[in-house]
Design a protein around this motif. Structure first.
Motif, PDB file in Angstrom:
ATOM      1  N   LEU A   1      -9.185 -48.806 -29.624  1.00 40.74           N
ATOM      2  CA  LEU A   1      -9.844 -47.581 -30.068  1.00 40.74           C
ATOM      3  C   LEU A   1     -11.359 -47.732 -30.057  1.00 40.74           C
ATOM      4  N   GLY A   2     -12.047 -46.664 -29.677  1.00 41.32           N
ATOM      5  CA  GLY A   2     -13.497 -46.669 -29.696  1.00 41.32           C
ATOM      6  C   GLY A   2     -14.042 -46.525 -31.104  1.00 41.32           C
TER       7      GLY A   2
ATOM      8  N   PHE B   1      -6.822 -59.491 -24.420  1.00 37.08           N
ATOM      9  CA  PHE B   1      -6.911 -60.477 -23.345  1.00 37.08           C
ATOM     10  C   PHE B   1      -6.726 -59.788 -21.997  1.00 37.08           C
ATOM     11  N   ALA B   2      -7.472 -58.732 -21.796  1.00 38.50           N
ATOM     12  CA  ALA B   2      -7.406 -57.976 -20.554  1.00 38.50           C
ATOM     13  C   ALA B   2      -7.685 -58.893 -19.369  1.00 38.50           C
ATOM     14  N   GLY B   3      -6.848 -58.751 -18.349  1.00 40.07           N
ATOM     15  CA  GLY B   3      -6.998 -59.590 -17.168  1.00 40.07           C
ATOM     16  C   GLY B   3      -6.027 -60.747 -17.150  1.00 40.07           C
ATOM     17  N   ALA B   4      -5.489 -61.094 -18.309  1.00 45.29           N
ATOM     18  CA  ALA B   4      -4.504 -62.180 -18.376  1.00 45.29           C
ATOM     19  C   ALA B   4      -3.116 -61.620 -18.083  1.00 45.29           C
TER      20      ALA B   4
ATOM     21  N   ASP C   1      -5.935 -55.919 -32.745  1.00 47.65           N
ATOM     22  CA  ASP C   1      -5.147 -54.796 -32.225  1.00 47.65           C
ATOM     23  C   ASP C   1      -5.712 -54.387 -30.853  1.00 47.65           C
ATOM     24  N   ASN C   2      -5.093 -54.764 -29.758  1.00 51.35           N
ATOM     25  CA  ASN C   2      -3.785 -55.358 -29.594  1.00 51.35           C
ATOM     26  C   ASN C   2      -3.858 -56.493 -28.567  1.00 51.35           C
TER      27      ASN C   2
ATOM     28  N   ILE D   1      -2.990 -61.595 -37.760  1.00 48.86           N
ATOM     29  CA  ILE D   1      -1.947 -60.693 -37.275  1.00 48.86           C
ATOM     30  C   ILE D   1      -2.417 -60.099 -35.959  1.00 48.86           C
ATOM     31  N   ILE D   2      -1.571 -60.156 -34.941  1.00 50.89           N
ATOM     32  CA  ILE D   2      -1.910 -59.527 -33.661  1.00 50.89           C
ATOM     33  C   ILE D   2      -0.791 -58.573 -33.277  1.00 50.89           C
ATOM     34  N   THR D   3      -1.150 -57.365 -32.910  1.00 51.72           N
ATOM     35  CA  THR D   3      -0.152 -56.356 -32.571  1.00 51.72           C
ATOM     36  C   THR D   3       0.195 -56.436 -31.089  1.00 51.72           C
ATOM     37  N   ASP D   4       1.407 -56.010 -30.776  1.00 51.13           N
ATOM     38  CA  ASP D   4       1.879 -55.989 -29.396  1.00 51.13           C
ATOM     39  C   ASP D   4       2.856 -54.825 -29.261  1.00 51.13           C
TER      40      ASP D   4
END
Length: 262
Positions: A32-33, A95-98, A89-90, A125-128
């Motif tokens: 989110l921006g 990890f864009a590109g992975a 989040d998220n 906590i990391i969302t997916d």
């Protein structure tokens, strides 16, 4: 974001769960921006279930940059804030590109998160997301999108998903955990569109009634579901409750010869 506010405001509990540690929190949004987050926060502050106090600082950081590239800035932020909770989040956008389907790549990313957790002494906590076409299945770690290494290296899995009964209902279920047994039931939450807060409806509901399993009418579909649940390690008693059938019926369906005198 709501959990961060609750912990930083020193609330005694959130959604029926006691909060035993309070402190500063850090919410990192890679989706989110800033303007969207500001609007949501403004809405959350209008009518919270309990007063939002200045006991501790709930910090929000929005970035469209890859988390690895942003790591030095985030590390400095964590060092100054010393949060007890960090929410990312998220996963996919952080990890864009992975390739999050690749075991080796996701292992490297998980070790980065584990390092953040260890160095900061904070809970992370990391969302997916779930895989596609899983709406009619019970929550399970195998339903998560991408590599299953995430579950192997994480301390716990929690699932938040929509209910088929009402557009504002969500079910929250604890899955794999190193500290607690896997829950057989789920919490039923309601998203209040007026306040933007989740509200606890029930502490224990049958998840099957909310993901569409109970709506299976064809016996062949029910039998296939019984086999699938059995392969997930469910007992005959648990399958009987989930499908709303007698234990004897489930036993017949699962017999090797598939005999079904009904």
């Amino acid at each position: 974001m709501q959990l961060c506010l609750a912990i930083a405001s020193a609330w005694p509990a959130f959604l029926g769960e006691p909060i035993t540690l309070h402190g500063n929190t850090l919410y990192i949004s890679t989706e989110l921006g800033k303007e969207v987050i500001q609007r949501r926060l403004k809405k959350l502050f209008v009518q919270p279930p309990l007063p939002i106090s200045a006991s501790y600082k709930p910090m929000v950081y929005a970035s469209r940059t890859n988390l690895i590239d942003d790591l030095p800035k985030i590390a400095t932020m964590i060092e100054k804030l010393k949060p007890v909770l960090i929410v990312i989040d998220n996963l996919r956008l952080a990890f864009a590109g992975a390739d999050t389907n690749n075991n080796k790549e996701i292992t490297k990313l998980m070790f980065i998160l584990l390092a953040i957790c260890e160095s900061s002494k904070a809970t992370v906590i990391i969302t997916d997301h779930f895989r596609k076409h899983t709406s009619g299945q019970l929550s399970d770690s195998d339903l998560q999108a991408g590599s299953g290494i995430k579950s192997d290296l994480a301390d716990a899995d929690f699932f938040l998903r929509k209910s088929a009964q009402d557009k504002h209902y969500r079910i929250l279920k604890r899955g794999k955990s190193r500290h607690f047994e896997e829950g057989d039931t789920a919490k039923l939450l309601r998203f209040n569109p007026e306040t933007f807060w989740f509200e606890l409806v029930s502490d224990a509901v049958n998840e099957a009634e909310h993901v569409g399993i109970r709506s299976l009418t064809e016996k062949s579909e029910q039998k296939d579901m019984a086999v699938a649940l059995r392969s997930q390690g469910k007992t005959l008693d648990q399958i009987a409750v989930i499908l709303g059938k007698g234990k004897a019926t489930i036993h017949r369906w699962l017999k090797p010869d598939g005999a079904d005198p009904d």
